[in-house]
Design a protein around this motif. Structure first.
Motif, mmCIF file in Angstrom:
data_model
loop_
_atom_site.group_PDB
_atom_site.id
_atom_site.type_symbol
_atom_site.label_atom_id
_atom_site.label_comp_id
_atom_site.label_asym_id
_atom_site.label_seq_id
_atom_site.Cartn_x
_atom_site.Cartn_y
_atom_site.Cartn_z
ATOM 1 N N GLN A 3 -87.937 23.361 -71.913
ATOM 2 C CA GLN A 3 -87.898 21.940 -71.545
ATOM 3 C C GLN A 3 -88.887 21.123 -72.380
ATOM 4 O OE1 GLN A 3 -89.201 24.400 -69.740
ATOM 5 N NE2 GLN A 3 -90.974 23.727 -68.562
ATOM 6 N N ASP A 31 -87.408 19.839 -75.650
ATOM 7 C CA ASP A 31 -86.626 18.618 -75.506
ATOM 8 C C ASP A 31 -87.492 17.394 -75.811
ATOM 9 O OD1 ASP A 31 -84.351 17.020 -74.740
ATOM 10 O OD2 ASP A 31 -85.364 16.661 -72.820
ATOM 11 N N ASP A 69 -87.619 14.911 -79.526
ATOM 12 C CA ASP A 69 -87.184 13.537 -79.276
ATOM 13 C C ASP A 69 -88.376 12.592 -79.449
ATOM 14 O OD1 ASP A 69 -86.578 11.051 -77.961
ATOM 15 O OD2 ASP A 69 -84.976 12.069 -76.853
#
Length: 193
Positions: free
Chosen positions: A85, A88, A92
């Protein structure tokens, strides 16, 4: 056989301490509670060293940048393997900026609240100094930093002023909360006016 120890991330050479010491210290403090913020602090420290080019002229800095880059790579690998996670966020730009900016501004807002409610302590000054370190990490995204620089600089000026004011009051043995905020001064002017 050599018993020489591997250099550690905490063994910051004297030549690099003024440049990256605060980022490494904050990264260490957060490594278990905010690993992504810690990672970005390391990343920013590495960027500062590379930009300064001290690693090209100082052998201790050369060794240290290798240790720092290995630490960054090890953390990234750990995120990939154990905390997908986090990848992610790392992949980004918007999420990364939001994480660092939000973390920085949360520290700032808590310290501002202490000033405005006249409950400041030495920890308030420490919080302002932490904010000053973390907000610099936003420079990893120079386009965003440039866009928001006016607002960021207002916060930086406020934090520097109050951190200095609080520490000076503590040193002089005066009440750190004997301070009129801008809103209080405005209110007083309206009452007198």
């Amino acid at each position: 056989m050599s018993t020489e120890e591997e250099p550690s991330i905490t063994d910051i050479p004297a030549s690099l301490k003024p440049l990256v010491g605060s980022y490494i210290q904050r990264a260490q403090e957060l490594s278990n509670v905010q690993p992504l913020v810690s990672y970005f602090c390391y990343l920013y420290a590495a960027q500062l060293i590379m930009e300064s080019q001290l690693h090209l002229t100082d052998s201790n800095a050369t060794i240290y940048i290798e240790v720092l880059l290995n630490t960054i790579e090890d953390e990234r690998t750990e995120f990939q393997e154990k905390m997908p996670q986090f990848m992610d966020v790392l992949s980004d730009k918007e999420k990364s900026i939001k994480l660092i900016l939000g973390f920085s501004l949360n520290i700032f807002k808590n310290a501002v609240n202490a000033v405005e409610t006249h409950t400041a302590t030495k920890e308030t000054a420490v919080s302002f100094k932490a904010f000053l370190t973390f907000i610099e990490v936003v420079k990893l995204w120079p386009d965003f930093y440039a866009t928001e620089s006016n607002e960021i600089h207002k916060h930086i000026k406020y934090a520097k002023f109050h951190a200095t004011r609080i520490l000076k009051a503590l040193k002089n043995g005066t009440d750190i909360n004997d301070y009129a905020t801008a809103d209080e001064l405005k209110e007083l002017e309206e009452l007198e006016g």
